[in-house]
Write an enzyme that holds these catalytic residues in place. Structure first.
Site, short mmCIF file in Angstrom:
data_model
loop_
_atom_site.label_atom_id
_atom_site.label_comp_id
_atom_site.label_asym_id
_atom_site.label_seq_id
_atom_site.Cartn_x
_atom_site.Cartn_y
_atom_site.Cartn_z
N ASP A 94 -6.02 11.57 -1.24
CA ASP A 94 -5.41 10.33 -0.77
C ASP A 94 -3.99 10.20 -1.33
OD1 ASP A 94 -5.44 7.58 0.39
OD2 ASP A 94 -5.43 6.99 -1.73
N ALA A 95 -3.83 10.49 -2.61
CA ALA A 95 -2.52 10.37 -3.25
C ALA A 95 -1.54 11.42 -2.71
CB ALA A 95 -2.66 10.50 -4.76
#
Length: 130
Positions: A17-18
């Protein structure tokens, strides 16, 4: 840091996600977007669960066995509570993020680039259809 094989799928998704969010923000700046309000609006189209799930479905036929296993682990993991999206779409988005986390940890930047190109193609097609 532990090996990616030892990590659970939600941990891979957390990292993925990051990594994906950073790519989206950098990519939007490279495309020439400068106003924060416009950047945010464009970023949402990239990071929403429905987009991630669609991209995953487009990638599936071209994934190798290990990548498919990562996807299955991500899709089947129990965690998080979806907001404004059905559970299946949320799980496919988690699987996409797990795959990104795997590629990042295993240094497969070309595979990530290939996947990110698919995101751009999909969003461009959606915009042209509107």
């Amino acid at each position: 840091m532990r090996n990616w094989q030892e990590m659970n799928a939600l941990t891979l998704a957390y990292l993925g996600d990051a990594v994906y969010e950073l790519w989206v923000r950098t990519h939007l700046l490279e495309l020439g977007h400068e106003k924060v309000k416009e950047l945010h609006k464009q970023a949402i189209s990239y990071v929403r669960a429905s987009t991630q799930a669609k991209v995953l479905h487009a990638l599936l036929p071209d994934l190798n066995e290990i990548e498919q296993q990562i996807v299955m682990r991500g899709r089947n993991s129990k965690g998080g509570h979806p907001k404004n999206v059905d559970v299946l779409t949320y799980r496919h988005a988690t699987a996409f993020e797990s795959l990104i986390g795997y590629w990042h940890l295993s240094g497969q930047n070309s595979r990530m680039g290939w996947a990110f190109d698919q995101v751009d193609r999909m969003l461009l097609q959606e915009r042209q259809a509107e």
